[in-house]
Motif scaffolding. Sequence first.
Motif, mmCIF file in Angstrom:
data_model
loop_
_atom_site.group_PDB
_atom_site.id
_atom_site.type_symbol
_atom_site.label_atom_id
_atom_site.label_comp_id
_atom_site.label_asym_id
_atom_site.label_seq_id
_atom_site.Cartn_x
_atom_site.Cartn_y
_atom_site.Cartn_z
ATOM 1 N N GLU A 121 1.046 -1.308 0.014
ATOM 2 C CA GLU A 121 -0.176 -0.371 0.627
ATOM 3 C C GLU A 121 0.947 0.987 -0.258
ATOM 4 O O GLU A 121 0.427 2.263 -0.701
ATOM 5 C CB GLU A 121 -1.283 0.208 1.035
ATOM 6 C CG GLU A 121 -2.183 -0.914 1.131
ATOM 7 C CD GLU A 121 -1.483 -2.312 1.353
ATOM 8 O OE1 GLU A 121 -2.737 -3.152 0.716
ATOM 9 O OE2 GLU A 121 -0.676 -2.870 1.777
ATOM 10 N N VAL A 122 1.970 1.349 0.835
ATOM 11 C CA VAL A 122 3.051 1.822 0.902
ATOM 12 C C VAL A 122 3.521 2.622 -0.742
ATOM 13 O O VAL A 122 3.336 3.802 -1.373
ATOM 14 C CB VAL A 122 4.630 2.149 1.665
ATOM 15 C CG1 VAL A 122 5.447 3.226 1.426
ATOM 16 C CG2 VAL A 122 3.844 2.123 3.498
ATOM 17 N N SER A 123 3.951 1.653 -1.683
ATOM 18 C CA SER A 123 4.327 1.497 -2.982
ATOM 19 C C SER A 123 2.841 1.965 -4.070
ATOM 20 O O SER A 123 3.344 2.951 -4.423
ATOM 21 C CB SER A 123 4.397 0.201 -3.641
ATOM 22 O OG SER A 123 5.786 -0.685 -2.017
ATOM 23 N N GLN A 124 2.363 1.765 -3.265
ATOM 24 C CA GLN A 124 1.050 2.281 -4.428
ATOM 25 C C GLN A 124 0.337 3.878 -4.255
ATOM 26 O O GLN A 124 0.396 4.319 -5.044
ATOM 27 C CB GLN A 124 -0.151 1.624 -4.276
ATOM 28 C CG GLN A 124 -0.130 -0.140 -4.382
ATOM 29 C CD GLN A 124 -0.941 -1.405 -3.854
ATOM 30 O OE1 GLN A 124 -2.393 -0.875 -3.093
ATOM 31 N NE2 GLN A 124 -0.965 -2.617 -3.981
ATOM 32 N N ALA A 125 0.636 3.913 -3.103
ATOM 33 C CA ALA A 125 0.510 5.151 -2.493
ATOM 34 C C ALA A 125 1.203 6.516 -3.269
ATOM 35 O O ALA A 125 1.029 7.855 -4.129
ATOM 36 C CB ALA A 125 -0.144 5.627 -0.550
ATOM 37 N N LYS A 126 2.005 6.368 -2.967
ATOM 38 C CA LYS A 126 3.931 7.260 -4.108
ATOM 39 C C LYS A 126 3.030 6.850 -5.108
ATOM 40 O O LYS A 126 3.956 7.986 -5.571
ATOM 41 C CB LYS A 126 4.966 6.280 -3.191
ATOM 42 C CG LYS A 126 5.585 6.985 -1.796
ATOM 43 C CD LYS A 126 6.710 5.227 -1.527
ATOM 44 C CE LYS A 126 7.666 6.086 -1.968
ATOM 45 N NZ LYS A 126 8.863 4.988 -1.841
ATOM 46 N N GLU A 127 3.172 5.978 -5.895
ATOM 47 C CA GLU A 127 3.203 5.847 -7.386
ATOM 48 C C GLU A 127 1.538 6.821 -7.827
ATOM 49 O O GLU A 127 1.748 7.549 -8.933
ATOM 50 C CB GLU A 127 3.064 4.261 -7.699
ATOM 51 C CG GLU A 127 2.880 4.759 -9.243
ATOM 52 C CD GLU A 127 2.551 2.833 -10.056
ATOM 53 O OE1 GLU A 127 2.398 2.928 -11.070
ATOM 54 O OE2 GLU A 127 3.472 2.309 -9.032
ATOM 55 N N GLN A 128 0.826 6.340 -6.856
ATOM 56 C CA GLN A 128 -0.294 7.273 -7.191
ATOM 57 C C GLN A 128 -0.846 8.725 -6.776
ATOM 58 O O GLN A 128 -1.375 9.209 -7.767
ATOM 59 C CB GLN A 128 -1.287 6.546 -7.097
ATOM 60 C CG GLN A 128 -1.817 4.958 -7.381
ATOM 61 C CD GLN A 128 -3.647 4.172 -7.655
ATOM 62 O OE1 GLN A 128 -4.309 4.586 -6.824
ATOM 63 N NE2 GLN A 128 -2.765 2.980 -6.605
ATOM 64 N N LEU A 129 -0.235 9.032 -5.919
ATOM 65 C CA LEU A 129 -0.382 9.857 -4.973
ATOM 66 C C LEU A 129 0.875 10.995 -4.845
ATOM 67 O O LEU A 129 1.241 11.904 -5.125
ATOM 68 C CB LEU A 129 -1.413 9.687 -3.957
ATOM 69 C CG LEU A 129 -1.941 9.392 -3.721
ATOM 70 C CD1 LEU A 129 -2.450 8.967 -2.410
ATOM 71 C CD2 LEU A 129 -3.251 10.298 -4.111
ATOM 72 N N GLY A 130 1.844 10.293 -5.348
ATOM 73 C CA GLY A 130 3.346 11.209 -5.154
ATOM 74 C C GLY A 130 3.368 10.856 -3.826
ATOM 75 O O GLY A 130 3.399 11.735 -3.308
#
Length: 521
Positions: A115-124
Amino acid sequence: MTPREAASDLVLAVDASTTACKALVFDATGRVLAEGRGALELFNPEPDGYEQDAEHWWTATVSAIQQATQQLGDAAKRVRAVCLTHQRETFVLTDRRARPIHPALVWMDARCRDEVSQAKEQLGADTLHHLTGKPASTTPSFYKLAYVLNRQPASLSRDLRVLDVGAFLSWRLTGRCATSLASADPLGLVDMQRHDWADELLGYLRLSRANMPELVPAGEVLGHLDSDVARTLGLEALPLVAGAGDGQAAGLGAGVVGPGRAYLNLGTAIVSGVLAREYRTHPAFRTLYGAAPGTYFLETDLKGGTFTLNWLCEKWLANGAAPSSSLETLLGELESQAAQLPPGADGLVLVPYWNGVMNPYWDDDATGITLGWHGAHGPAHLYRAFLEGIAFEQRLHSRGVELATERIQEFVVMGGGAKSPLWCQILADVLERKIMRSATHEASALGAAMLASVAAGLFPSVESAARAMARTSDVFTSGPQQGFYARFFDEVYVGLYPQLRDALRALAQLRTQSRVFSRSK
Protein backbone atom coordinates in the motif's frame (compact mmCIF):
# COMPACT_ATOMS: atom_id res chain seq x y z
CA MET A 1 -8.33 31.90 41.75
CA THR A 2 -5.68 32.55 44.41
CA PRO A 3 -2.34 30.67 44.41
CA ARG A 4 -3.46 28.83 47.56
CA GLU A 5 -6.71 27.74 45.95
CA ALA A 6 -4.90 26.62 42.76
CA ALA A 7 -2.40 24.62 44.81
CA SER A 8 -5.24 22.50 46.17
CA ASP A 9 -6.59 21.67 42.72
CA LEU A 10 -5.65 18.45 40.95
CA VAL A 11 -5.78 17.14 37.37
CA LEU A 12 -6.00 13.62 36.01
CA ALA A 13 -3.88 12.43 33.08
CA VAL A 14 -4.52 9.15 31.29
CA ASP A 15 -1.70 7.67 29.21
CA ALA A 16 -2.93 4.82 26.98
CA SER A 17 0.41 3.44 25.83
CA THR A 18 1.26 0.28 23.93
CA THR A 19 1.66 -1.86 27.04
CA ALA A 20 -0.71 -0.30 29.58
CA CYS A 21 -3.25 2.39 30.34
CA LYS A 22 -2.02 4.52 33.23
CA ALA A 23 -3.98 7.09 35.22
CA LEU A 24 -1.99 9.64 37.22
CA VAL A 25 -3.26 12.46 39.39
CA PHE A 26 -1.00 15.54 39.52
CA ASP A 27 -1.00 18.67 41.62
CA ALA A 28 0.08 22.09 40.34
CA THR A 29 3.75 21.40 41.15
CA GLY A 30 3.88 18.28 38.97
CA ARG A 31 3.81 15.92 41.94
CA VAL A 32 1.96 12.59 41.50
CA LEU A 33 -0.59 12.00 44.25
CA ALA A 34 -2.21 8.81 42.98
CA GLU A 35 -1.90 6.40 40.10
CA GLY A 36 -3.46 3.31 38.63
CA ARG A 37 -2.52 0.93 35.85
CA GLY A 38 -4.25 -1.54 33.56
CA ALA A 39 -2.08 -3.84 31.46
CA LEU A 40 -2.65 -4.30 27.71
CA GLU A 41 -1.90 -7.36 25.61
CA LEU A 42 -0.16 -7.09 22.23
CA PHE A 43 -0.91 -9.77 19.62
CA ASN A 44 1.41 -10.83 16.80
CA PRO A 45 -0.91 -12.91 14.56
CA GLU A 46 1.54 -13.11 11.64
CA PRO A 47 4.92 -11.71 10.60
CA ASP A 48 4.88 -7.87 10.67
CA GLY A 49 1.39 -7.91 12.17
CA TYR A 50 0.69 -6.27 15.55
CA GLU A 51 -2.82 -5.93 16.91
CA GLN A 52 -4.77 -5.14 20.07
CA ASP A 53 -8.36 -5.45 21.22
CA ALA A 54 -9.65 -1.88 21.53
CA GLU A 55 -12.15 -2.97 24.18
CA HIS A 56 -9.12 -3.65 26.37
CA TRP A 57 -8.13 0.02 26.01
CA TRP A 58 -11.44 0.91 27.60
CA THR A 59 -11.46 -1.66 30.40
CA ALA A 60 -7.81 -0.89 31.24
CA THR A 61 -8.56 2.85 31.31
CA VAL A 62 -11.57 2.38 33.60
CA SER A 63 -9.56 0.14 35.91
CA ALA A 64 -6.62 2.55 36.03
CA ILE A 65 -8.79 5.58 36.82
CA GLN A 66 -10.73 3.68 39.48
CA GLN A 67 -7.47 2.67 41.18
CA ALA A 68 -6.30 6.28 41.19
CA THR A 69 -9.55 7.77 42.51
CA GLN A 70 -9.77 5.11 45.23
CA GLN A 71 -6.28 6.10 46.39
CA LEU A 72 -7.38 9.74 46.51
CA GLY A 73 -10.45 9.14 48.61
CA ASP A 74 -12.25 12.42 49.33
CA ALA A 75 -9.48 14.31 47.49
CA ALA A 76 -10.97 13.01 44.22
CA LYS A 77 -13.39 15.94 44.54
CA ARG A 78 -10.43 18.27 43.97
CA VAL A 79 -9.78 16.92 40.45
CA ARG A 80 -10.69 19.71 38.02
CA ALA A 81 -10.06 18.24 34.56
CA VAL A 82 -8.99 15.13 32.67
CA CYS A 83 -6.69 14.85 29.65
CA LEU A 84 -5.70 11.88 27.47
CA THR A 85 -2.41 11.02 25.80
CA HIS A 86 -1.88 7.79 23.92
CA GLN A 87 0.11 5.58 21.58
CA ARG A 88 0.20 7.06 18.10
CA GLU A 89 -0.58 5.61 14.66
CA THR A 90 -2.59 2.86 16.36
CA PHE A 91 -6.22 2.92 15.22
CA VAL A 92 -9.43 0.91 15.32
CA LEU A 93 -12.45 0.60 13.03
CA THR A 94 -15.79 0.78 14.82
CA ASP A 95 -19.48 1.10 14.02
CA ARG A 96 -21.42 4.28 14.77
CA ARG A 97 -21.79 3.24 18.42
CA ALA A 98 -18.03 2.96 19.00
CA ARG A 99 -18.10 -0.85 18.92
CA PRO A 100 -14.96 -2.32 17.27
CA ILE A 101 -15.53 -4.26 14.05
CA HIS A 102 -11.87 -5.17 13.48
CA PRO A 103 -8.81 -5.67 15.68
CA ALA A 104 -6.91 -2.45 16.26
CA LEU A 105 -3.71 -2.17 14.21
CA VAL A 106 -0.79 -1.04 16.34
CA TRP A 107 1.87 1.44 15.24
CA MET A 108 4.39 -1.38 14.75
CA ASP A 109 2.22 -3.15 12.18
CA ALA A 110 4.09 -3.26 8.86
CA ARG A 111 1.89 -5.41 6.63
CA CYS A 112 1.13 -2.45 4.36
CA ARG A 113 4.32 -2.33 2.27
CA ASP A 114 2.38 -2.79 -0.97
CA GLU A 115 0.00 0.00 0.00
CA VAL A 116 2.94 2.35 0.64
CA SER A 117 4.31 1.65 -2.85
CA GLN A 118 0.90 2.11 -4.48
CA ALA A 119 0.21 5.41 -2.71
CA LYS A 120 3.63 6.79 -3.62
CA GLU A 121 3.03 5.86 -7.25
CA GLN A 122 -0.51 7.22 -7.46
CA LEU A 123 -0.33 10.26 -5.17
CA GLY A 124 3.38 11.08 -5.24
CA ALA A 125 5.87 10.68 -2.41
CA ASP A 126 6.63 14.41 -2.25
CA THR A 127 2.94 15.30 -2.20
CA LEU A 128 2.26 12.89 0.66
CA HIS A 129 5.20 14.24 2.66
CA HIS A 130 4.39 17.92 2.21
CA LEU A 131 0.67 17.42 2.84
CA THR A 132 0.91 15.32 6.00
CA GLY A 133 4.40 16.13 7.31
CA LYS A 134 5.30 12.45 7.19
CA PRO A 135 7.32 10.69 4.49
CA ALA A 136 5.62 7.60 3.09
CA SER A 137 6.40 4.51 5.19
CA THR A 138 4.54 1.74 6.98
CA THR A 139 4.26 3.83 10.15
CA PRO A 140 1.43 6.34 9.40
CA SER A 141 -2.02 4.82 9.77
CA PHE A 142 -3.05 5.94 6.27
CA TYR A 143 -1.23 2.98 4.71
CA LYS A 144 -2.31 0.48 7.38
CA LEU A 145 -5.89 1.63 6.84
CA ALA A 146 -5.54 1.07 3.09
CA TYR A 147 -4.29 -2.46 3.87
CA VAL A 148 -7.38 -3.25 5.97
CA LEU A 149 -9.92 -1.67 3.63
CA ASN A 150 -8.42 -3.34 0.55
CA ARG A 151 -8.95 -6.71 2.21
CA GLN A 152 -12.30 -5.96 3.82
CA PRO A 153 -14.12 -3.59 1.45
CA ALA A 154 -17.45 -4.68 2.94
CA SER A 155 -16.62 -2.65 6.05
CA LEU A 156 -16.88 0.57 4.01
CA SER A 157 -20.13 2.29 4.93
CA ARG A 158 -21.37 5.55 6.35
CA ASP A 159 -21.57 3.85 9.75
CA LEU A 160 -17.83 3.09 9.77
CA ARG A 161 -15.66 5.16 12.12
CA VAL A 162 -11.86 5.38 11.97
CA LEU A 163 -10.59 6.23 15.42
CA ASP A 164 -7.20 6.88 16.95
CA VAL A 165 -6.82 5.70 20.55
CA GLY A 166 -7.67 9.13 21.91
CA ALA A 167 -10.84 9.37 19.81
CA PHE A 168 -12.03 5.92 20.91
CA LEU A 169 -11.55 6.66 24.60
CA SER A 170 -12.93 10.20 24.33
CA TRP A 171 -16.09 8.89 22.68
CA ARG A 172 -16.57 6.34 25.44
CA LEU A 173 -15.91 8.96 28.13
CA THR A 174 -18.05 11.82 26.80
CA GLY A 175 -20.35 10.48 24.09
CA ARG A 176 -18.77 12.83 21.53
CA CYS A 177 -16.86 11.37 18.58
CA ALA A 178 -13.95 13.79 18.54
CA THR A 179 -10.18 13.90 18.90
CA SER A 180 -7.45 16.52 18.99
CA LEU A 181 -5.44 17.61 15.97
CA ALA A 182 -2.29 16.54 17.83
CA SER A 183 -3.79 13.09 18.38
CA ALA A 184 -5.06 12.67 14.82
CA ASP A 185 -2.15 13.95 12.76
CA PRO A 186 0.07 10.84 13.28
CA LEU A 187 -2.61 8.96 11.33
CA GLY A 188 -1.22 10.65 8.21
CA LEU A 189 -4.69 11.80 7.14
CA VAL A 190 -4.50 15.46 8.20
CA ASP A 191 -3.64 18.39 5.94
CA MET A 192 -1.10 19.97 8.28
CA GLN A 193 -1.38 23.45 6.79
CA ARG A 194 -5.17 23.56 6.69
CA HIS A 195 -5.53 21.90 10.14
CA ASP A 196 -8.24 19.62 8.82
CA TRP A 197 -8.76 16.18 7.32
CA ALA A 198 -7.15 15.87 3.90
CA ASP A 199 -10.08 15.27 1.56
CA GLU A 200 -7.85 13.86 -1.20
CA LEU A 201 -6.51 11.18 1.15
CA LEU A 202 -9.96 10.31 2.45
CA GLY A 203 -11.14 10.01 -1.15
CA TYR A 204 -8.21 7.74 -1.99
CA LEU A 205 -9.40 5.40 0.79
CA ARG A 206 -13.07 5.72 -0.30
CA LEU A 207 -13.86 7.41 3.01
CA SER A 208 -15.61 10.66 3.84
CA ARG A 209 -15.63 13.07 6.77
CA ALA A 210 -18.65 11.17 8.11
CA ASN A 211 -16.26 8.28 8.83
CA MET A 212 -13.89 10.44 10.87
CA PRO A 213 -14.08 12.05 14.32
CA GLU A 214 -14.38 15.80 14.76
CA LEU A 215 -11.08 17.64 15.15
CA VAL A 216 -10.43 19.88 18.16
CA PRO A 217 -7.26 21.90 18.90
CA ALA A 218 -5.11 20.41 21.67
CA GLY A 219 -5.77 22.08 25.00
CA GLU A 220 -9.43 22.90 24.35
CA VAL A 221 -12.27 21.26 26.24
CA LEU A 222 -13.53 18.41 24.07
CA GLY A 223 -16.54 17.62 26.26
CA HIS A 224 -17.51 16.57 29.76
CA LEU A 225 -17.50 13.09 31.25
CA ASP A 226 -20.82 11.31 30.86
CA SER A 227 -22.51 11.36 34.25
CA ASP A 228 -22.89 7.56 34.47
CA VAL A 229 -19.29 7.03 33.35
CA ALA A 230 -18.09 9.64 35.85
CA ARG A 231 -19.83 7.86 38.74
CA THR A 232 -18.26 4.56 37.68
CA LEU A 233 -14.84 6.20 37.69
CA GLY A 234 -15.33 7.89 41.07
CA LEU A 235 -15.31 11.37 39.53
CA GLU A 236 -17.69 14.22 38.79
CA ALA A 237 -18.76 15.20 35.25
CA LEU A 238 -15.40 16.87 34.65
CA PRO A 239 -14.19 18.54 31.46
CA LEU A 240 -12.17 16.29 29.16
CA VAL A 241 -9.38 18.33 27.61
CA ALA A 242 -8.20 17.49 24.10
CA GLY A 243 -4.72 16.01 24.49
CA ALA A 244 -1.96 14.88 22.16
CA GLY A 245 -0.08 11.80 21.07
CA ASP A 246 2.36 10.43 23.62
CA GLY A 247 5.43 11.78 21.82
CA GLN A 248 4.22 15.37 21.67
CA ALA A 249 2.92 15.14 25.23
CA ALA A 250 6.30 13.80 26.40
CA GLY A 251 8.01 16.78 24.79
CA LEU A 252 5.79 19.13 26.74
CA GLY A 253 6.31 17.08 29.91
CA ALA A 254 10.08 17.44 29.42
CA GLY A 255 9.71 21.21 29.33
CA VAL A 256 10.43 21.59 25.61
CA VAL A 257 8.69 24.93 25.09
CA GLY A 258 11.50 26.81 23.37
CA PRO A 259 14.63 26.38 21.22
CA GLY A 260 17.81 24.55 22.20
CA ARG A 261 16.20 21.70 24.16
CA ALA A 262 15.08 18.33 22.81
CA TYR A 263 13.31 15.48 24.49
CA LEU A 264 14.56 11.93 24.04
CA ASN A 265 12.21 9.12 25.00
CA LEU A 266 14.10 5.86 25.56
CA GLY A 267 11.04 3.66 25.37
CA THR A 268 9.77 0.84 23.16
CA ALA A 269 10.76 3.19 20.36
CA ILE A 270 13.41 5.91 20.58
CA VAL A 271 11.67 9.20 19.91
CA SER A 272 13.21 12.68 19.98
CA GLY A 273 11.80 16.06 19.08
CA VAL A 274 12.41 19.79 19.02
CA LEU A 275 9.89 22.60 18.97
CA ALA A 276 9.18 24.70 15.87
CA ARG A 277 6.90 27.69 15.39
CA GLU A 278 6.52 27.24 11.63
CA TYR A 279 5.50 24.28 9.50
CA ARG A 280 8.41 22.71 7.64
CA THR A 281 9.22 19.30 6.18
CA HIS A 282 12.50 17.50 5.61
CA PRO A 283 13.60 13.85 5.20
CA ALA A 284 15.58 14.17 8.46
CA PHE A 285 12.39 14.25 10.55
CA ARG A 286 8.64 14.00 10.50
CA THR A 287 6.48 16.99 11.37
CA LEU A 288 3.67 16.84 13.90
CA TYR A 289 1.51 19.32 15.75
CA GLY A 290 2.94 20.22 19.13
CA ALA A 291 0.89 19.82 22.28
CA ALA A 292 1.14 23.58 22.91
CA PRO A 293 -1.13 25.76 20.75
CA GLY A 294 0.45 27.08 17.56
CA THR A 295 3.52 24.83 17.69
CA TYR A 296 4.97 21.92 15.74
CA PHE A 297 7.32 19.14 16.75
CA LEU A 298 10.11 18.07 14.41
CA GLU A 299 10.48 14.50 15.46
CA THR A 300 12.84 11.60 14.83
CA ASP A 301 11.84 8.01 15.51
CA LEU A 302 13.68 4.70 15.77
CA LYS A 303 11.16 1.88 16.08
CA GLY A 304 13.66 -0.46 17.75
CA GLY A 305 14.33 0.96 21.22
CA THR A 306 13.95 -0.96 24.47
CA PHE A 307 12.01 -3.34 22.25
CA THR A 308 15.37 -4.63 21.01
CA LEU A 309 16.77 -5.06 24.52
CA ASN A 310 13.68 -7.03 25.53
CA TRP A 311 14.03 -9.04 22.33
CA LEU A 312 17.61 -9.94 23.28
CA CYS A 313 16.50 -11.24 26.67
CA GLU A 314 13.19 -12.85 25.76
CA LYS A 315 14.11 -14.48 22.44
CA TRP A 316 17.65 -15.52 23.29
CA LEU A 317 18.87 -15.29 26.85
CA ALA A 318 15.69 -16.35 28.67
CA ASN A 319 15.28 -19.43 26.48
CA GLY A 320 15.40 -22.36 28.87
CA ALA A 321 16.04 -20.14 31.89
CA ALA A 322 14.65 -21.01 35.31
CA PRO A 323 11.10 -19.73 35.91
CA SER A 324 12.38 -17.40 38.65
CA SER A 325 14.54 -15.52 36.16
CA SER A 326 12.91 -12.26 35.13
CA LEU A 327 13.45 -9.85 32.29
CA GLU A 328 14.40 -7.15 34.77
CA THR A 329 17.01 -9.41 36.39
CA LEU A 330 18.55 -10.30 33.04
CA LEU A 331 18.73 -6.68 31.97
CA GLY A 332 20.32 -5.73 35.28
CA GLU A 333 23.00 -8.40 34.91
CA LEU A 334 23.76 -7.35 31.34
CA GLU A 335 23.96 -3.70 32.42
CA SER A 336 26.55 -4.49 35.10
CA GLN A 337 28.65 -6.64 32.77
CA ALA A 338 28.44 -4.20 29.84
CA ALA A 339 29.61 -1.33 32.05
CA GLN A 340 32.92 -3.15 32.51
CA LEU A 341 33.54 -3.44 28.76
CA PRO A 342 35.53 -0.93 26.71
CA PRO A 343 33.76 1.54 24.40
CA GLY A 344 32.96 0.00 21.05
CA ALA A 345 32.02 -3.35 22.66
CA ASP A 346 35.41 -4.80 21.76
CA GLY A 347 34.91 -4.22 18.03
CA LEU A 348 31.22 -5.13 17.77
CA VAL A 349 28.97 -2.59 16.03
CA LEU A 350 25.20 -2.77 15.63
CA VAL A 351 22.73 -0.86 13.42
CA PRO A 352 19.40 -1.13 15.31
CA TYR A 353 16.92 -1.42 12.44
CA TRP A 354 14.95 -4.27 14.01
CA ASN A 355 11.67 -2.76 12.79
CA GLY A 356 12.81 -1.03 9.60
CA VAL A 357 14.05 2.55 9.53
CA MET A 358 12.17 5.81 9.39
CA ASN A 359 14.25 9.00 9.23
CA PRO A 360 16.54 9.71 7.51
CA TYR A 361 16.30 6.77 5.06
CA TRP A 362 12.58 5.83 5.19
CA ASP A 363 13.20 2.22 4.22
CA ASP A 364 10.77 -0.42 5.47
CA ASP A 365 13.00 -3.17 4.04
CA ALA A 366 15.89 -2.24 6.32
CA THR A 367 16.81 -4.79 8.98
CA GLY A 368 19.27 -4.94 11.85
CA ILE A 369 23.00 -5.22 11.17
CA THR A 370 25.75 -6.55 13.44
CA LEU A 371 29.37 -6.44 12.33
CA GLY A 372 32.62 -7.51 13.93
CA TRP A 373 31.74 -10.77 15.68
CA HIS A 374 34.56 -12.86 17.12
CA GLY A 375 34.83 -15.74 19.57
CA ALA A 376 35.44 -13.61 22.66
CA HIS A 377 32.10 -11.85 22.38
CA GLY A 378 29.27 -12.70 24.74
CA PRO A 379 25.77 -11.42 25.58
CA ALA A 380 27.11 -8.34 27.42
CA HIS A 381 29.02 -7.26 24.30
CA LEU A 382 25.82 -7.46 22.27
CA TYR A 383 23.92 -5.56 24.96
CA ARG A 384 26.49 -2.76 24.94
CA ALA A 385 26.49 -2.76 21.14
CA PHE A 386 22.71 -2.17 21.27
CA LEU A 387 23.12 0.80 23.61
CA GLU A 388 25.90 2.28 21.49
CA GLY A 389 24.14 1.55 18.19
CA ILE A 390 21.00 3.36 19.32
CA ALA A 391 23.16 6.28 20.51
CA PHE A 392 24.95 6.41 17.13
CA GLU A 393 21.59 6.35 15.37
CA GLN A 394 20.37 9.21 17.54
CA ARG A 395 23.49 11.18 16.60
CA LEU A 396 22.60 10.61 12.94
CA HIS A 397 19.03 11.76 13.60
CA SER A 398 19.96 14.83 15.61
CA ARG A 399 22.57 15.91 13.10
CA GLY A 400 19.89 15.96 10.39
CA VAL A 401 17.49 17.95 12.55
CA GLU A 402 20.18 20.50 13.41
CA LEU A 403 21.04 20.99 9.74
CA ALA A 404 17.40 21.94 9.09
CA THR A 405 16.87 23.99 12.27
CA GLU A 406 19.41 24.98 14.93
CA ARG A 407 21.86 23.41 17.37
CA ILE A 408 20.45 21.29 20.17
CA GLN A 409 22.12 22.23 23.46
CA GLU A 410 20.62 19.61 25.76
CA PHE A 411 18.46 16.50 25.78
CA VAL A 412 15.93 15.60 28.46
CA VAL A 413 15.67 11.81 28.59
CA MET A 414 12.76 9.79 29.89
CA GLY A 415 11.25 6.34 29.49
CA GLY A 416 12.43 2.98 30.78
CA GLY A 417 15.86 3.28 29.19
CA ALA A 418 16.57 6.51 31.09
CA LYS A 419 16.96 4.44 34.26
CA SER A 420 20.24 3.07 32.86
CA PRO A 421 23.20 5.25 33.93
CA LEU A 422 25.39 3.42 31.40
CA TRP A 423 23.07 4.32 28.53
CA CYS A 424 22.76 7.94 29.66
CA GLN A 425 26.55 8.27 29.79
CA ILE A 426 26.97 6.64 26.37
CA LEU A 427 24.44 9.10 24.97
CA ALA A 428 26.31 12.04 26.48
CA ASP A 429 29.60 10.79 25.00
CA VAL A 430 28.19 9.98 21.56
CA LEU A 431 25.92 13.03 21.16
CA GLU A 432 28.45 15.41 22.76
CA ARG A 433 25.57 17.16 24.47
CA LYS A 434 24.31 17.49 28.04
CA ILE A 435 21.90 14.69 28.98
CA MET A 436 19.41 15.40 31.77
CA ARG A 437 17.02 12.89 33.22
CA SER A 438 13.42 13.94 33.52
CA ALA A 439 12.42 13.93 37.17
CA THR A 440 9.41 11.84 36.19
CA HIS A 441 9.30 8.57 34.28
CA GLU A 442 5.81 9.53 33.12
CA ALA A 443 6.60 12.55 30.95
CA SER A 444 3.73 11.87 28.53
CA ALA A 445 1.22 11.86 31.37
CA LEU A 446 2.82 15.01 32.81
CA GLY A 447 2.41 16.77 29.44
CA ALA A 448 -1.25 15.82 29.40
CA ALA A 449 -1.57 17.07 32.98
CA MET A 450 -0.13 20.44 31.91
CA LEU A 451 -2.81 20.78 29.22
CA ALA A 452 -5.48 19.86 31.75
CA SER A 453 -4.12 22.34 34.31
CA VAL A 454 -4.24 25.24 31.83
CA ALA A 455 -7.80 24.39 30.76
CA ALA A 456 -8.80 24.16 34.44
CA GLY A 457 -7.38 27.62 35.11
CA LEU A 458 -4.44 26.57 37.27
CA PHE A 459 -2.02 28.34 34.90
CA PRO A 460 -2.46 31.08 32.30
CA SER A 461 -0.41 29.30 29.60
CA VAL A 462 1.26 26.03 28.69
CA GLU A 463 4.66 27.70 29.10
CA SER A 464 3.92 28.71 32.68
CA ALA A 465 2.59 25.23 33.44
CA ALA A 466 5.79 23.70 32.08
CA ARG A 467 7.94 26.00 34.20
CA ALA A 468 6.04 24.99 37.33
CA MET A 469 5.58 21.26 36.69
CA ALA A 470 8.55 20.01 34.61
CA ARG A 471 11.74 19.11 36.45
CA THR A 472 15.03 17.37 35.66
CA SER A 473 17.33 15.38 37.93
CA ASP A 474 20.68 13.73 37.10
CA VAL A 475 22.95 15.38 34.54
CA PHE A 476 25.43 13.51 32.32
CA THR A 477 28.16 15.28 30.36
CA SER A 478 30.55 13.90 27.77
CA GLY A 479 33.83 12.42 29.04
CA PRO A 480 37.13 11.17 27.63
CA GLN A 481 35.37 8.57 25.44
CA GLN A 482 33.82 11.34 23.34
CA GLY A 483 36.66 11.43 20.80
CA PHE A 484 36.70 7.65 20.40
CA TYR A 485 32.98 7.58 19.71
CA ALA A 486 33.27 10.42 17.19
CA ARG A 487 35.80 8.38 15.18
CA PHE A 488 33.67 5.25 15.53
CA PHE A 489 30.64 7.11 14.18
CA ASP A 490 32.47 8.77 11.27
CA GLU A 491 34.69 5.85 10.20
CA VAL A 492 32.39 2.88 10.82
CA TYR A 493 28.77 3.49 11.76
CA VAL A 494 27.51 6.20 9.44
CA GLY A 495 28.42 4.32 6.25
CA LEU A 496 27.18 0.83 7.15
CA TYR A 497 23.55 1.06 6.12
CA PRO A 498 24.15 2.99 2.85
CA GLN A 499 26.71 0.37 1.77
CA LEU A 500 24.36 -2.53 2.57
CA ARG A 501 21.05 -1.02 1.45
CA ASP A 502 20.81 -2.96 -1.82
CA ALA A 503 21.69 -6.22 -0.09
CA LEU A 504 19.05 -5.61 2.60
CA ARG A 505 16.41 -4.91 -0.04
CA ALA A 506 17.28 -8.16 -1.85
CA LEU A 507 17.18 -10.00 1.47
CA ALA A 508 13.70 -8.62 2.19
CA GLN A 509 12.46 -9.85 -1.20
CA LEU A 510 13.94 -13.29 -0.61
CA ARG A 511 12.36 -13.37 2.84
CA THR A 512 8.95 -12.74 1.28
CA GLN A 513 9.50 -15.45 -1.34
CA SER A 514 10.56 -17.96 1.29
CA ARG A 515 7.24 -17.45 3.10
CA VAL A 516 5.39 -18.25 -0.12
CA PHE A 517 7.30 -21.52 -0.36
CA SER A 518 6.49 -22.32 3.27
CA ARG A 519 2.76 -21.71 2.79
CA SER A 520 2.69 -23.88 -0.34
CA LYS A 521 3.95 -26.99 1.50
